[in-house]
Design a protein around this motif. Sequence first.
Motif, PDB file in Angstrom:
ATOM      1  N   HIS A   9      43.449  36.974  27.601  1.00 18.80           N
ATOM      2  CA  HIS A   9      42.212  37.746  27.461  1.00 18.80           C
ATOM      3  C   HIS A   9      41.174  37.326  28.509  1.00 18.80           C
ATOM      4  O   HIS A   9      40.380  38.149  28.960  1.00 18.80           O
ATOM      5  N   LEU A  10      41.203  36.053  28.901  1.00 17.74           N
ATOM      6  CA  LEU A  10      40.285  35.620  29.951  1.00 17.74           C
ATOM      7  C   LEU A  10      40.645  36.274  31.280  1.00 17.74           C
ATOM      8  O   LEU A  10      39.762  36.606  32.070  1.00 17.74           O
ATOM      9  N   ILE A  11      41.933  36.483  31.520  1.00 22.25           N
ATOM     10  CA  ILE A  11      42.347  37.194  32.740  1.00 22.25           C
ATOM     11  C   ILE A  11      41.778  38.609  32.721  1.00 22.25           C
ATOM     12  O   ILE A  11      41.264  39.097  33.736  1.00 22.25           O
ATOM     13  N   THR A  12      41.833  39.284  31.560  1.00 21.93           N
ATOM     14  CA  THR A  12      41.243  40.633  31.487  1.00 21.93           C
ATOM     15  C   THR A  12      39.739  40.558  31.730  1.00 21.93           C
ATOM     16  O   THR A  12      39.161  41.442  32.369  1.00 21.93           O
ATOM     17  N   GLY A  13      39.093  39.493  31.234  1.00 20.66           N
ATOM     18  CA  GLY A  13      37.668  39.313  31.483  1.00 20.66           C
ATOM     19  C   GLY A  13      37.375  39.112  32.960  1.00 20.66           C
ATOM     20  O   GLY A  13      36.398  39.645  33.492  1.00 20.66           O
ATOM     21  N   LEU A  14      38.226  38.345  33.645  1.00 25.39           N
ATOM     22  CA  LEU A  14      38.057  38.125  35.083  1.00 25.39           C
ATOM     23  C   LEU A  14      38.183  39.435  35.863  1.00 25.39           C
ATOM     24  O   LEU A  14      37.427  39.679  36.801  1.00 25.39           O
ATOM     25  N   ILE A  15      39.138  40.256  35.461  1.00 24.00           N
ATOM     26  CA  ILE A  15      39.298  41.564  36.110  1.00 24.00           C
ATOM     27  C   ILE A  15      38.019  42.385  35.926  1.00 24.00           C
ATOM     28  O   ILE A  15      37.517  43.024  36.860  1.00 24.00           O
TER      29      ILE A  15
ATOM     30  N   LEU B 199      22.603  38.599  41.726  1.00 28.48           N
ATOM     31  CA  LEU B 199      23.630  39.242  40.902  1.00 28.48           C
ATOM     32  C   LEU B 199      25.017  38.971  41.471  1.00 28.48           C
ATOM     33  O   LEU B 199      25.917  38.514  40.753  1.00 28.48           O
ATOM     34  N   LYS B 200      25.182  39.230  42.769  1.00 28.80           N
ATOM     35  CA  LYS B 200      26.492  39.039  43.403  1.00 28.80           C
ATOM     36  C   LYS B 200      26.909  37.568  43.360  1.00 28.80           C
ATOM     37  O   LYS B 200      28.075  37.248  43.071  1.00 28.80           O
ATOM     38  N   LEU B 201      25.962  36.675  43.659  1.00 28.98           N
ATOM     39  CA  LEU B 201      26.269  35.242  43.662  1.00 28.98           C
ATOM     40  C   LEU B 201      26.709  34.771  42.276  1.00 28.98           C
ATOM     41  O   LEU B 201      27.713  34.054  42.140  1.00 28.98           O
ATOM     42  N   MET B 202      25.984  35.184  41.250  1.00 36.65           N
ATOM     43  CA  MET B 202      26.305  34.740  39.896  1.00 36.65           C
ATOM     44  C   MET B 202      27.630  35.328  39.404  1.00 36.65           C
ATOM     45  O   MET B 202      28.381  34.673  38.681  1.00 36.65           O
ATOM     46  N   LEU B 203      27.935  36.557  39.805  1.00 40.55           N
ATOM     47  CA  LEU B 203      29.227  37.140  39.434  1.00 40.55           C
ATOM     48  C   LEU B 203      30.372  36.381  40.100  1.00 40.55           C
ATOM     49  O   LEU B 203      31.407  36.120  39.468  1.00 40.55           O
ATOM     50  N   LEU B 204      30.184  36.011  41.371  1.00 46.38           N
ATOM     51  CA  LEU B 204      31.215  35.229  42.067  1.00 46.38           C
ATOM     52  C   LEU B 204      31.377  33.857  41.427  1.00 46.38           C
ATOM     53  O   LEU B 204      32.510  33.372  41.258  1.00 46.38           O
ATOM     54  N   LEU B 205      30.266  33.219  41.050  1.00 39.33           N
ATOM     55  CA  LEU B 205      30.350  31.922  40.380  1.00 39.33           C
ATOM     56  C   LEU B 205      31.065  32.050  39.040  1.00 39.33           C
ATOM     57  O   LEU B 205      31.880  31.197  38.676  1.00 39.33           O
ATOM     58  N   THR B 206      30.765  33.123  38.315  1.00 46.56           N
ATOM     59  CA  THR B 206      31.426  33.349  37.026  1.00 46.56           C
ATOM     60  C   THR B 206      32.929  33.506  37.227  1.00 46.56           C
ATOM     61  O   THR B 206      33.727  32.906  36.490  1.00 46.56           O
ATOM     62  N   ALA B 207      33.304  34.303  38.225  1.00 53.26           N
ATOM     63  CA  ALA B 207      34.730  34.494  38.507  1.00 53.26           C
ATOM     64  C   ALA B 207      35.386  33.176  38.912  1.00 53.26           C
ATOM     65  O   ALA B 207      36.503  32.863  38.475  1.00 53.26           O
ATOM     66  N   GLY B 208      34.695  32.384  39.732  1.00 51.27           N
ATOM     67  CA  GLY B 208      35.238  31.097  40.159  1.00 51.27           C
ATOM     68  C   GLY B 208      35.419  30.133  38.991  1.00 51.27           C
ATOM     69  O   GLY B 208      36.445  29.455  38.882  1.00 51.27           O
ATOM     70  N   LEU B 209      34.440  30.095  38.098  1.00 49.75           N
ATOM     71  CA  LEU B 209      34.544  29.224  36.920  1.00 49.75           C
ATOM     72  C   LEU B 209      35.653  29.716  35.981  1.00 49.75           C
ATOM     73  O   LEU B 209      36.382  28.909  35.397  1.00 49.75           O
ATOM     74  N   GLY B 210      35.784  31.046  35.862  1.00 50.07           N
ATOM     75  CA  GLY B 210      36.864  31.592  35.042  1.00 50.07           C
ATOM     76  C   GLY B 210      38.225  31.223  35.595  1.00 50.07           C
ATOM     77  O   GLY B 210      39.145  30.844  34.857  1.00 50.07           O
ATOM     78  N   ALA B 211      38.362  31.301  36.924  1.00 55.60           N
ATOM     79  CA  ALA B 211      39.626  30.915  37.560  1.00 55.60           C
ATOM     80  C   ALA B 211      39.884  29.419  37.369  1.00 55.60           C
ATOM     81  O   ALA B 211      41.020  29.000  37.111  1.00 55.60           O
ATOM     82  N   ALA B 212      38.822  28.605  37.476  1.00 53.48           N
ATOM     83  CA  ALA B 212      38.968  27.161  37.273  1.00 53.48           C
ATOM     84  C   ALA B 212      39.415  26.867  35.840  1.00 53.48           C
ATOM     85  O   ALA B 212      40.231  25.969  35.604  1.00 53.48           O
ATOM     86  N   PHE B 213      38.897  27.631  34.882  1.00 47.70           N
ATOM     87  CA  PHE B 213      39.307  27.470  33.487  1.00 47.70           C
ATOM     88  C   PHE B 213      40.808  27.728  33.342  1.00 47.70           C
ATOM     89  O   PHE B 213      41.520  26.957  32.698  1.00 47.70           O
ATOM     90  N   LEU B 214      41.295  28.790  33.959  1.00 47.02           N
ATOM     91  CA  LEU B 214      42.725  29.120  33.863  1.00 47.02           C
ATOM     92  C   LEU B 214      43.589  28.047  34.517  1.00 47.02           C
ATOM     93  O   LEU B 214      44.639  27.677  33.983  1.00 47.02           O
ATOM     94  N   VAL B 215      43.149  27.530  35.662  1.00 49.71           N
ATOM     95  CA  VAL B 215      43.884  26.442  36.318  1.00 49.71           C
ATOM     96  C   VAL B 215      43.907  25.224  35.399  1.00 49.71           C
ATOM     97  O   VAL B 215      44.932  24.539  35.265  1.00 49.71           O
TER      98      VAL B 215
END
Length: 196
Positions: free
Chosen positions: A143-149, A89-105
């Motif tokens: 909205h993706l930033i709100t999703g990342l939060i 769970l923790k690993l996948m949440l971190l990966l999701t956050a990392g991919l979301g940040a990569a999307f914003l970059v």
Amino acid sequence: MSMANFQINEQNQRGGVHPLKFSLWLIIISIIMMFAAFTSAYIVRREEGNWLEFDLPNILLINTIIIVLSSVTMQLAHNAARKDNLQMLKLMLLLTAGLGAAFLVGQLNGWSTLVNNNVFFGGTGSNPSGSFLYVLTGVHGFHLITGLIFVLIVFFSSLRYKVHSKNMLRIHLCTVYWHFLGGLWLYLYIFLRINH
């Protein structure tokens, strides 16, 4: 949604729709209406003429792949919570956050490409076609930033063992919202490819 809202005892919510689920669906419906208005205005304005034609940045395709992958990792996080696999769970949440940040970059990179190609949001050198692209990608990015939060709130909740098979509300709401953002981006990308 504030952390205070998450203090509601999830297990005591029986029957009917949970207030947080109802609130999330209201938010999703309002976002859908907003983007329906944006894309309708895009089509109407394009038909009026004086529309600059330019190539979409290649990063938008890469970002589409990234956001699809992030939806997969978010679903895996949800599945891990259901099975009480807290490490996954923790690993996948971190990966999701990392991919979301990569999307914003990637979106920032796309904007940089547009500027280098003299496609501006506003000013004397701007054109409605460029302005619409900045608005569509920018509002989605917000909205993706709100999703990342939201993802990070769920991650920190998981560190305190507040996300598991008997306490799924946080991860469920986060997963629904994240999948919605992914679906919204797919709609925008296809819309831009067809209408740009």
